[in-house]
Design a protein around this motif. Structure first.
Motif, short mmCIF file in Angstrom:
data_model
loop_
_atom_site.label_atom_id
_atom_site.label_comp_id
_atom_site.label_asym_id
_atom_site.label_seq_id
_atom_site.Cartn_x
_atom_site.Cartn_y
_atom_site.Cartn_z
N ALA A 51 30.40 42.68 40.22
CA ALA A 51 30.21 41.23 40.23
C ALA A 51 31.51 40.51 39.86
CB ALA A 51 29.10 40.84 39.26
N GLU A 52 32.24 41.05 38.90
CA GLU A 52 33.52 40.44 38.52
C GLU A 52 34.51 40.51 39.67
OE1 GLU A 52 36.95 41.00 35.10
OE2 GLU A 52 35.11 42.16 35.00
N ALA A 53 34.56 41.65 40.36
CA ALA A 53 35.47 41.79 41.50
C ALA A 53 35.07 40.84 42.62
CB ALA A 53 35.47 43.24 41.99
N MET A 54 33.78 40.66 42.84
CA MET A 54 33.35 39.72 43.88
C MET A 54 33.72 38.28 43.51
SD MET A 54 32.19 41.39 46.36
CE MET A 54 31.39 40.14 47.32
N GLY A 55 33.64 37.95 42.23
CA GLY A 55 34.05 36.62 41.80
C GLY A 55 35.53 36.39 42.06
N TYR A 56 36.35 37.39 41.74
CA TYR A 56 37.79 37.27 42.01
C TYR A 56 38.05 37.18 43.51
CZ TYR A 56 39.05 38.32 37.21
OH TYR A 56 39.20 38.27 35.86
#
Length: 138
Positions: A51-56
Motif C-alpha cells: 500500500a505504501e509503494a502504491m501511494g508513492y
C-alpha cells in the motif's frame, strides 16, 4: 485444569508418559500457532509495504502528469511569444492569450509544491518553495 484432574487416578509411570504427551502436544500446538501468527504478521507487513509503494507510485504519476501539464503551458507561452516576435499577432492578442493560462500555471505549481508534503519528499518541497513564493508575490 481439567486435563490434569484425572492424573491422580493413574500410576506414576503412566502419569509421566501422559504429562510428556501433553507437554509435546502443547508445544506442538503453540509452535504451530506462532508460525501461523508469524505468517499472518508477515502478510500484513507485505500488504502495508504494498500500500505504501502504491501511494508513492500514485504520487509520482500525479507529479509526472502535473509536470507535463506545466511544460505544455510553457510551450504554449513560448509559441505565443514567437508569434509576437515574427509579427503574426499583435501585442494585445499575445498578452490576452498568455494571461488565460498564467493562473493555471500558478495553481499547478502550487499544487506541485504541496503534493510533496503528504509524501515525505521534503527536499523537493523546499526546492519548489522559492518558485511558489515568487508566484504568490506576483
Amino acid at each position: 485444569m481439567f486435563e490434569f484432574f484425572h492424573l491422580y487416578l493413574l500410576n506414576s509411570k503412566k502419569k509421566l508418559d501422559y504429562l510428556l504427551i501433553l507437554f509435546i502436544l502443547r508445544e506442538k500446538f503453540l509452535s504451530t500457532e506462532s508460525v501461523i501468527v508469524r505468517k499472518l504478521k508477515g502478510r500484513r507487513r507485505r500488504k502495508e509495504r504494498h500500500a505504501e509503494a502504491m501511494g508513492y507510485l500514485f504520487a509520482w504519476l500525479f507529479n509526472l502528469f502535473l509536470l507535463i501539464f506545466l511544460i505544455a503551458i510553457l510551450g504554449y507561452q513560448i509559441i505565443c511569444l514567437v508569434d509576437l516576435e515574427s509579427d503574426y499577432i499583435n501585442l494585445f492578442d499575445s498578452t490576452s492569450r498568455m494571461n488565460r493560462v498564467i493562473m493555471l500555471e500558478f495553481i499547478a505549481q502550487a499544487v506541485f509544491s504541496f503534493v510533496h508534503l503528504p509524501a515525505p519528499h521534503w527536499f523537493m518541497f523546499f526546492v519548489s518553495l522559492p518558485c511558489l513564493f515568487f508566484n504568490v508575490r506576483l
